[in-house]
Every structure is written in C-alpha cells, then in structure tokens.
Design a protein around this motif. Structure first.
Motif, PDB file in Angstrom:
ATOM      1  N   ILE A 152       0.867  -1.178   0.000  1.00 31.05           N
ATOM      2  CA  ILE A 152       0.000   0.000   0.000  1.00 31.05           C
ATOM      3  C   ILE A 152       0.902   1.225   0.000  1.00 31.05           C
ATOM      4  CG2 ILE A 152      -1.545   1.409   1.430  1.00 31.05           C
ATOM      5  CD1 ILE A 152      -2.971  -1.040   2.307  1.00 31.05           C
ATOM      6  N   ASN A 153       0.586   2.181  -0.838  1.00 29.54           N
ATOM      7  CA  ASN A 153       1.352   3.421  -0.870  1.00 29.54           C
ATOM      8  C   ASN A 153       1.328   4.050   0.521  1.00 29.54           C
ATOM      9  OD1 ASN A 153       2.049   6.242  -1.169  1.00 29.54           O
ATOM     10  ND2 ASN A 153       1.813   5.955  -3.361  1.00 29.54           N
ATOM     11  N   PRO A 154       2.493   4.202   1.175  1.00 31.14           N
ATOM     12  CA  PRO A 154       2.509   4.731   2.546  1.00 31.14           C
ATOM     13  C   PRO A 154       1.918   6.135   2.641  1.00 31.14           C
ATOM     14  CG  PRO A 154       4.616   3.733   1.989  1.00 31.14           C
ATOM     15  CD  PRO A 154       3.837   3.841   0.709  1.00 31.14           C
ATOM     16  N   TRP A 155       1.974   6.898   1.541  1.00 29.49           N
ATOM     17  CA  TRP A 155       1.427   8.258   1.522  1.00 29.49           C
ATOM     18  C   TRP A 155      -0.044   8.271   1.101  1.00 29.49           C
ATOM     19  CZ3 TRP A 155       6.258   6.709   0.289  1.00 29.49           C
ATOM     20  CH2 TRP A 155       7.287   7.227   1.078  1.00 29.49           C
ATOM     21  N   GLN A 156      -0.549   7.127   0.628  1.00 29.23           N
ATOM     22  CA  GLN A 156      -1.975   6.942   0.340  1.00 29.23           C
ATOM     23  C   GLN A 156      -2.535   8.047  -0.551  1.00 29.23           C
ATOM     24  OE1 GLN A 156      -3.752   5.824   4.325  1.00 29.23           O
ATOM     25  NE2 GLN A 156      -1.570   5.742   4.813  1.00 29.23           N
TER      26      GLN A 156
END
Length: 275
Positions: free
Chosen positions: A101-105
C-alpha cells in the motif's frame, strides 16, 4: 576510517540489505526506517519495502495499529533523488509492489488502521508527508522539519499539497511549502503537524506507549472512528453524519461491543478480539 564508519559504508554497498525493518509486537506492527548511514534517505528499495510493510499492516487482521520510526539520529533526509529519479516514467513514480500500500496513500487506497509516528533529527519532504498521513505524531525537541521540494524544482507529490493546508491552515502550510525553509519542533507543535514534543531519548517510548494504548481498544471501533473522521475530511460533515447510525448498529452487533459493555458493568478492562 573507524570500524563503525567502514561497516556503515559496506552496508550501503549491499543492494540486498533491507532498508525497512518490520516487527510484530502484540497487535502493533513496528516499522523502522533503516538506512542510518544515509540519514534514512529513501531510495527505491526503501520505498518498496515501506509499501510492503503498510500492506502487511492492512492485510493482517491481528494487527490493529502501526508504529513508524527511524533508526539513528535522523528520521529522513528525504528522497535519494539519484536513485529514485531514474524510476520516474511518463506515468510518474510507481513504488508499490504487489501486496503493498502506498505509505502516503495518494493513489485512492487508504489504510484502515491507525499509525503512530516517532520523529527525530532531520525530517524532510517525504518525512513531513508521512507525518501528515499518520494519525498521531510524537516529535523530539530538536527535530527540524522541511517541505523543500520547490528548492529542487519539483512539487510535493506525497500528499502535502492537500493535507498540509487541511492540517495546519492555508497560510501556515504555504509559509513552509512555498519557501522550502525548515522549521523546528516548537513550530510543528504550534501549527498542529505534531501532537507532542518530548526529550530526544523519550520519543520512541512515548510513541510505543500510545500505539499499544490504541491497540488495547476495540479494533473494529477504532477503525470505524478513523474511517468516519476521514469521511468528514474528504466528503464533508454531512456525509460522515449520514453514516453514524448504521455504523453504530453494526458495531453493537460485534463480540467486542459485548465485551466492552460487560467490562463497563464490571468496572474492568476488556480484552478485545477484533470480532
């Protein structure tokens, strides 16, 4: 060259060395940035591994909270542009492997579980954006923050352009994003980027305690609270209000709700199960 310095340089030459450590501690996933010899500057490997760590936090039903920290004196010096720039294609930068999952979402997928972040030393660019997407941030007194992409000819692309103004107000966000200047922990606390400032040797322990305190609560209720608050931010208070009653009914039917009510009547603490 001292043995310790030589060892650090040799470690950085190893392309297979993990850049992110992951440890399951009860219901908390402890995620550590581990490229101390480069002030935790994020190369492509670190970005990939961080995305996988967030994917694990999301996918494991036994993990109820994340704790993000960095090893060494500094949280992060930002992107390792020399390594990351070559991965930018015509479509942009893809840092998310399968299962991550993209940590910066910033790609439409949000983490459903809370993250507590501990920060110290230097915290630049993507580090500030990790603070903005985290739910509680504990800072050391000597931390220096900087959203300085404009000094490199690019823009913040990890969520700061939307989250920074929403978190701290338009003028406060633009003061730091448009100048690229750094600011201290006292200013970060004043504008609301961080929630607590503690002595340097206390920052990890304070964040650890908070993460475990969150993980002691009913996880389905924590996630529902987080989701409704985010809905209000993204779609407005009206949309969040519409969802409240149905969420209450759903949670009241869970085993955790029964345990919570029982513990209230018995004046004790419930041990929740996430069911």
């Amino acid at each position: 060259m001292t043995p310790s310095t030589k060892a650090k340089k040799l470690l950085d030459l190893d392309p297979d060395r993990p850049r992110v450590t992951v440890e399951k501690d009860g219901h908390v996933l402890i995620i550590g940035l581990d490229r101390e010899e480069k002030r935790n500057a994020a190369d492509l490997r670190m970005l990939n591994e961080l995305a996988l760590a967030y994917g694990r936090l999301e996918s494991d039903p036994d993990l109820w909270c994340g704790l993000l920290f960095a090893r060494g004196e500094h949280f992060t010096a930002g992107l390792d542009l020399g390594d990351v720039a070559k991965a930018v294609t015509a479509e942009g930068l893809d840092i998310v492997p399968e299962g991550g999952i993209n940590p910066w979402q910033v790609d439409g997928q949000q983490l459903s579980k809370p993250v507590v972040m501990a920060v110290q030393g230097t915290c630049l660019t993507l580090g500030v954006e990790l603070a903005l997407v985290s739910d509680i941030v504990i800072s050391a007194k000597t931390t220096r923050f900087g959203q300085m992409e404009v000094r490199r000819g690019i823009l913040p692309f990890g969520g700061a352009t939307t989250r920074f103004p929403a978190r701290v107000g338009w003028g406060n966000a633009m003061r730091w994003m448009l100048t690229g200047e750094t600011f201290d922990a006292r200013e970060a606390l004043r504008i609301g980027l961080v929630q607590e400032v503690v002595f340097n040797d206390q920052v990890y322990n304070r964040a650890y305690d908070l993460a475990h305190r969150i993980a002691e609560q009913a996880p389905l209720a924590v996630q529902a609270t987080l989701a409704n608050a985010r809905l209000a931010v993204r779609d407005g208070e009206g949309e969040a209000e519409k969802a409240l009653q149905s969420e209450l009914v759903r949670l009241m039917q869970t085993e955790d709700s029964r345990l919570g009510m029982q513990s209230f009547q018995q004046r004790g603490d419930a041990v929740f199960r996430g069911k």
